[in-house]
Design a protein around this motif. Structure first.
Motif, mmCIF file in Angstrom:
data_model
loop_
_atom_site.group_PDB
_atom_site.id
_atom_site.type_symbol
_atom_site.label_atom_id
_atom_site.label_comp_id
_atom_site.label_asym_id
_atom_site.label_seq_id
_atom_site.Cartn_x
_atom_site.Cartn_y
_atom_site.Cartn_z
ATOM 1 N N SER A 97 1.051 -1.211 0.089
ATOM 2 C CA SER A 97 0.041 0.043 -0.164
ATOM 3 C C SER A 97 0.965 1.244 -0.021
ATOM 4 O O SER A 97 1.933 1.014 0.526
ATOM 5 C CB SER A 97 -1.166 -0.035 1.285
ATOM 6 O OG SER A 97 -1.883 -1.022 1.320
ATOM 7 N N TYR A 98 0.252 2.233 -0.513
ATOM 8 C CA TYR A 98 1.088 3.548 -0.505
ATOM 9 C C TYR A 98 -0.042 4.634 -0.374
ATOM 10 O O TYR A 98 -0.955 4.717 -0.707
ATOM 11 C CB TYR A 98 1.956 3.645 -1.779
ATOM 12 C CG TYR A 98 1.369 3.418 -2.967
ATOM 13 C CD1 TYR A 98 0.699 4.724 -3.781
ATOM 14 C CD2 TYR A 98 1.064 2.105 -3.508
ATOM 15 C CE1 TYR A 98 0.039 4.421 -4.864
ATOM 16 C CE2 TYR A 98 0.541 1.892 -4.865
ATOM 17 C CZ TYR A 98 0.213 3.151 -5.585
ATOM 18 O OH TYR A 98 -0.575 2.802 -6.696
ATOM 19 N N ARG A 99 0.472 5.742 -0.121
ATOM 20 C CA ARG A 99 -0.329 7.097 0.064
ATOM 21 C C ARG A 99 0.783 8.295 -0.312
ATOM 22 O O ARG A 99 1.624 8.444 0.303
ATOM 23 C CB ARG A 99 -0.853 7.285 1.440
ATOM 24 C CG ARG A 99 -1.544 8.407 1.786
ATOM 25 C CD ARG A 99 -2.304 8.460 3.094
ATOM 26 N NE ARG A 99 -2.556 9.909 3.540
ATOM 27 C CZ ARG A 99 -3.753 10.230 3.042
ATOM 28 N NH1 ARG A 99 -4.627 9.468 2.430
ATOM 29 N NH2 ARG A 99 -4.211 11.541 3.471
ATOM 30 N N LEU A 100 0.234 8.961 -1.343
ATOM 31 C CA LEU A 100 1.208 9.783 -2.206
ATOM 32 C C LEU A 100 0.563 11.061 -2.430
ATOM 33 O O LEU A 100 -0.418 10.981 -3.120
ATOM 34 C CB LEU A 100 1.602 8.989 -3.545
ATOM 35 C CG LEU A 100 2.953 9.638 -4.236
ATOM 36 C CD1 LEU A 100 3.816 9.498 -3.259
ATOM 37 C CD2 LEU A 100 3.175 8.735 -5.492
ATOM 38 N N PRO A 101 1.166 12.218 -2.284
ATOM 39 C CA PRO A 101 0.644 13.545 -2.664
ATOM 40 C C PRO A 101 0.834 13.474 -4.234
ATOM 41 O O PRO A 101 1.914 13.171 -4.692
ATOM 42 C CB PRO A 101 1.344 14.465 -2.122
ATOM 43 C CG PRO A 101 2.256 13.804 -0.943
ATOM 44 C CD PRO A 101 2.056 12.510 -1.229
ATOM 45 N N ALA A 102 -0.025 14.123 -4.904
ATOM 46 C CA ALA A 102 0.219 14.141 -6.301
ATOM 47 C C ALA A 102 -0.647 15.260 -7.033
ATOM 48 O O ALA A 102 -1.354 16.068 -6.052
ATOM 49 C CB ALA A 102 -0.012 13.093 -6.950
ATOM 50 N N GLY A 103 -0.551 15.707 -8.337
ATOM 51 C CA GLY A 103 -1.030 16.627 -8.666
ATOM 52 C C GLY A 103 -1.244 16.590 -10.367
ATOM 53 O O GLY A 103 -0.348 15.934 -10.830
ATOM 54 N N ALA A 104 -2.046 17.456 -11.050
ATOM 55 C CA ALA A 104 -2.052 17.470 -12.255
ATOM 56 C C ALA A 104 -2.262 18.755 -12.862
ATOM 57 O O ALA A 104 -3.135 19.499 -12.248
ATOM 58 C CB ALA A 104 -3.184 16.449 -12.895
ATOM 59 N N PHE A 105 -1.949 19.061 -14.144
ATOM 60 C CA PHE A 105 -2.382 20.126 -14.809
ATOM 61 C C PHE A 105 -3.027 19.888 -16.266
ATOM 62 O O PHE A 105 -2.691 18.880 -16.771
ATOM 63 C CB PHE A 105 -0.885 20.887 -15.176
ATOM 64 C CG PHE A 105 -0.296 21.512 -14.063
ATOM 65 C CD1 PHE A 105 -0.788 22.550 -13.414
ATOM 66 C CD2 PHE A 105 0.866 20.653 -13.513
ATOM 67 C CE1 PHE A 105 -0.077 22.908 -12.211
ATOM 68 C CE2 PHE A 105 1.327 21.144 -12.275
ATOM 69 C CZ PHE A 105 0.994 22.339 -11.825
ATOM 70 N N PHE A 106 -4.147 20.668 -16.445
ATOM 71 C CA PHE A 106 -4.835 20.317 -17.619
ATOM 72 C C PHE A 106 -4.813 21.555 -18.672
ATOM 73 O O PHE A 106 -5.129 22.603 -18.048
ATOM 74 C CB PHE A 106 -6.497 20.421 -16.976
ATOM 75 C CG PHE A 106 -6.458 19.034 -16.139
ATOM 76 C CD1 PHE A 106 -7.070 17.746 -16.895
ATOM 77 C CD2 PHE A 106 -6.028 18.958 -14.971
ATOM 78 C CE1 PHE A 106 -7.298 16.776 -16.151
ATOM 79 C CE2 PHE A 106 -6.423 17.866 -14.119
ATOM 80 C CZ PHE A 106 -6.994 16.809 -14.607
ATOM 81 N N ALA A 107 -5.250 20.956 -19.851
ATOM 82 C CA ALA A 107 -5.246 22.285 -20.849
ATOM 83 C C ALA A 107 -6.881 21.903 -21.438
ATOM 84 O O ALA A 107 -6.978 20.607 -21.552
ATOM 85 C CB ALA A 107 -4.301 22.324 -22.052
#
Length: 134
Positions: A101-111
């Motif tokens: 198991s893992y818990r990971l901060p993440a983000g995404a950018f969209f056009a």
């Protein structure tokens, strides 16, 4: 336009959390690009569909703590979230999968173009993920 972009991104991630990759793919523009963290660029819906098949076999993930933002004109958006996952099947070039198991901060950018997602660029800390599953 801001509200529409936020709603589109939220719907995209709602579909992700349901495991509904067909719904995700339906939100994509014909000229879609997927920029992968520490990887290449996938162009087109077919490449994204292949990526989704691979991810579904290899990882089980849900996203929580979602925050969605959008530019005033609605042409750009972003999301920050936490990935809560299980590593199911060894991904080539990465450590062996044993159901970690893992818990990971993440983000995404969209056009956004023509009311559809034209680009997704995803970022997360790969070294942190490897530390968690090792």
């Amino acid at each position: 336009m801001t509200a529409q972009t936020k709603a589109l991104i939220a719907a995209y991630y709602d579909a992700f959390n349901r495991g509904d990759t067909d719904a995700m793919e339906a939100m994509l523009h014909e000229d879609f690009e997927h920029h992968v963290n520490e990887g290449g660029v996938r162009r087109g819906k077919q490449g994204f569909a292949a990526f989704n098949r691979h991810m579904s076999e290899t990882y089980r993930e849900t996203l929580t703590e979602m925050v969605v933002m959008a530019s005033d004109d609605g042409s750009r958006g972003a999301a920050e979230f936490v990935v809560n996952g299980t590593y199911l099947k060894t991904d080539p070039g990465l450590p062996e999968a044993r159901g970690q198991s893992y818990r990971l901060p993440a983000g995404a950018f969209f056009a956004i173009r023509d009311g559809q997602i034209a680009r997704v660029t995803t970022y997360y800390n790969l070294a942190d993920w490897i530390r968690q599953i090792s």
